[in-house]
Enzyme design. Structure first.
Site, PDB file in Angstrom:
ATOM      1  N   GLU A 253       0.723  -1.397   0.182  1.00  0.00           N
ATOM      2  CA  GLU A 253       0.221  -0.098   0.005  1.00  0.00           C
ATOM      3  C   GLU A 253       0.733   1.249  -0.315  1.00  0.00           C
ATOM      4  OE1 GLU A 253      -3.605  -0.429   2.036  1.00  0.00           O
ATOM      5  OE2 GLU A 253      -2.832  -1.253   3.482  1.00  0.00           O
ATOM      6  N   HIS A 277      -6.905 -10.630   4.865  1.00  0.00           N
ATOM      7  CA  HIS A 277      -6.762 -10.747   3.410  1.00  0.00           C
ATOM      8  C   HIS A 277      -6.159 -11.596   3.024  1.00  0.00           C
ATOM      9  CE1 HIS A 277      -9.886  -7.168   4.535  1.00  0.00           C
ATOM     10  NE2 HIS A 277      -8.122  -6.542   5.158  1.00  0.00           N
TER      11      HIS A 277
HETATM   12  C1  BG6 Z   1      -7.980  -2.540   5.326  1.00  0.00           C
HETATM   13  C2  BG6 Z   1      -7.269  -2.319   6.687  1.00  0.00           C
HETATM   14  O1  BG6 Z   1      -8.712  -3.735   5.655  1.00  0.00           O
HETATM   15  O2  BG6 Z   1      -8.145  -2.780   4.034  1.00  0.00           O
HETATM   16  C3  BG6 Z   1      -6.398  -1.384   6.026  1.00  0.00           C
HETATM   17  O3  BG6 Z   1      -7.665  -1.947   8.179  1.00  0.00           O
HETATM   18  C4  BG6 Z   1      -5.524  -1.662   4.800  1.00  0.00           C
HETATM   19  O4  BG6 Z   1      -5.575  -1.179   6.197  1.00  0.00           O
HETATM   20  C5  BG6 Z   1      -6.633  -1.561   3.343  1.00  0.00           C
HETATM   21  O5  BG6 Z   1      -5.500  -0.319   3.657  1.00  0.00           O
HETATM   22  C6  BG6 Z   1      -6.846  -2.043   2.335  1.00  0.00           C
HETATM   23  O6  BG6 Z   1      -7.563  -2.436   1.724  1.00  0.00           O
HETATM   24  P1  BG6 Z   1      -7.606  -2.217  -0.096  1.00  0.00           P
HETATM   25  O7  BG6 Z   1      -8.640  -3.033  -0.306  1.00  0.00           O
HETATM   26  O8  BG6 Z   1      -7.483  -1.174  -0.248  1.00  0.00           O
HETATM   27  O9  BG6 Z   1      -6.813  -3.305  -0.712  1.00  0.00           O
END
Ligand code: BG6
Length: 520
Positions: A253, A277
């Site tokens: 990220e 995730h």
């Molecule tokens: C969330 C986390 O579950 O997922 C965040 O709490 C993270 O910290 C986010 O930024 C990332 O999601 P995506 O869909 O942007 O990859």
């Protein structure tokens, strides 16, 4: 059984693909049968999650005719508001949405209601029950209720208990009048708290009524993994330790922790991204084929993967995991602060914002195949991707005519952004001599991206239809916690904790020490 029975499968239109037309044209799979009439009760109706995600998703579903014919949305929160005020508040949020056809808003708004509630006061839940009776009569929703908990996690247990005490979780017949509850992560902060939360939820709701969201599972590209694996005959025979060198799962990220220091300081990257995730992505890649594409059967196979995770032990932890924290740096030309200087973060914080680890799945299929898992904040680019790296050819018949080694095949699922699946293979360069080059075969999502449902829309449709496929089941949730809890406790209790935390400059690829994990 009740879960399977009450599950109503969506009728889907087949994807129309025109393979001969050069650029393939796809029509997305559409849900053509809205769910049973129901009332959606949104707790935390004056909060951020409702404004940013839940209400826009409901409105978009309404605009696209995906809401049931008869429905009502009842916002609940501590703030005292009338229905009219609530409608005005929601209007101010939704006017940002580009699609606002004439009259659509008025029609949608007429289905919005508000009930103020004190979360630990049973009397207010009894009032809620009375209100639901009135709305049920008015919209003939047969008692179908979806409780969405868009509230901070510490309220989950209180609200679920109160719903139960007010008699609102009872289902006389799950097929005819259902009651479901939706909760978002974090589901506890370790095995003990997660089990306690599940126990409390299950005092009021049965497992088939509980929808634990992991928004990664609602991503189109993630859903495609099982289709790719089990609707094609050519990959599955290669899907094992015999042909696969390693699997690499990364969720990088560029974002920092934004304004979530209160939560993130306690969570850190292992709880925030890995326990949920990343583990879900891993299970989709590693699981055995389910007998049927049915929620319970898919969940059974995922649980088997989680049961097979080889636990870290004192001798392997340090060798196989690198934790990091971002220091100040530059991202897209802008200076960004160090994690320790983010608002609300302890200036001495040892919370990891990055982790890279090597893990193994201790079963027949995956014996000895390393799974490299990585996630971090404030990295160079946003990229969620799974690489399946195949082994080298066993013998190069070209060794006498070319000097270079032959690159092994590689299958890549890019989950986001620029969603695609690609497979590299070797081909001969045109010309009089034999030279090899790596080529890519790619499938891009470009053509469908605009038309697909966003994760919250998908989640809401599935909840209304009673399809638990993309939600987390209690056993998997606890199995993931039982894998991560000792590891997190070890990392947090380690006397060398500070020494072991690798600082990395924001805007880079993460700590350089992480590279060593792959070379060990
Ligand atoms: C969330 C986390 O579950 O997922 C965040 O709490 C993270 O910290 C986010 O930024 C990332 O999601 P995506 O869909 O942007 O990859």
């Amino acid at each position: 059984m009740a879960a399977e029975k009450s599950q109503k499968h969506l009728k889907l239109q087949t994807i129309v693909q025109k393979p001969d037309s050069g650029n393939s044209v796809y029509e997305p799979c559409q849900c053509i049968q809205p769910s049973d009439p129901c009332i959606i009760i949104v707790f935390g109706a004056s909060g951020d999650l409702t404004a940013r995600k839940v209400m826009p998703a409901l409105y978009k579903l309404f605009l696209n005719n995906f809401m049931p014919q008869e429905f009502a949305i009842l916002g609940c929160a501590r703030t005292r508001l009338s229905d009219a005020q609530f409608r005005e508040n929601m209007k101010s949020i939704l006017t940002d949405m580009q699609t606002m056809p004439p009259n659509a808003w008025n029609k949608f708004a007429s289905r919005l209601y508000y009930q103020s509630i004190v979360y630990d006061d049973i009397a207010t839940f009894n009032n809620l029950s009375d209100r639901l009776d009135i709305l049920t009569q008015k919209y003939k929703t047969s008692g179908n209720k979806l409780f969405y908990l868009a509230v901070p996690p510490f309220l989950y247990e209180t609200i679920a208990t109160m719903i139960g005490r007010a008699g609102l979780s009872t289902e006389a017949d799950p097929d005819k009048n259902w009651s479901r509850i939706v909760v978002e992560k974090p589901f506890g902060s370790n095995l003990q708290t997660s089990t306690a939360l599940n126990n409390t939820l299950q005092q009021s709701f049965k497992e088939h009524q509980i929808y634990r969201i992991d928004h990664y599972l609602a991503k189109e590209t993630v859903q495609n993994i099982l289709v790719f694996r089990f609707a094609n005959a050519i990959f599955e025979p290669l899907w094992s330790r015999q042909y696969i060198e390693y699997v690499d799962i990364c969720a990088a990220e560029t974002l920092g922790i934004e304004h979530r220091a209160g939560y993130y300081e306690k969570a850190g990257v292992l709880r925030d991204m890995f326990q949920n995730h990343i583990m879900q992505l891993l299970s989709l890649i590693a699981m055995e084929p389910p007998a049927k594409f049915a929620s319970e059967m898919v969940h059974d196979e995922k649980a088997k993967v989680f049961r097979s995770l080889l636990p870290f032990d004192a001798t392997t932890t340090e060798k196989n995991i690198v934790l990091g924290q971002y220091a100040a740096g530059t991202l897209n030309g802008n200076k960004v602060p160090a994690y320790r200087n983010e608002p609300g973060v302890d200036p001495q914080s040892l919370t990891p914002t990055y982790a890279m680890m090597k893990i193994f799945i201790d079963n027949w299929r995956w014996q000895g195949v390393p799974f490299y898992l990585m996630s971090g904040k404030r990295l160079k680019e946003k990229l969620t991707r799974i690489v399946v790296q195949f082994k080298d050819v066993p013998h190069s018949v070209f060794s006498t005519i070319i000097s270079e080694t032959i690159s092994a095949n590689r299958l890549t699922f890019v989950i986001q952004p620029n969603e695609k699946i690609s497979l590299t293979f070797q081909a001969k360069n045109p010309g009089s001599t034999v030279c090899l080059r790596s080529m890519n075969m790619e499938f891009h999502y470009d053509g469908t991206a605009e038309q697909t449902l966003d994760a919250y829309e998908k989640v809401l449709i599935d909840c209304m239809n009673g399809d638990q496929m993309l939600f987390l089941r209690q056993d998997s949730e606890e199995l993931c916690w039982s894998f991560f809890t000792p590891l997190i406790e070890d990392c947090e209790a380690c006397i060398n904790r500070e020494k072991n935390l690798c600082f990395y400059e924001a805007g880079t690829e993460g700590p350089r020490q992480a590279k060593k994990i792959k070379n060990r």
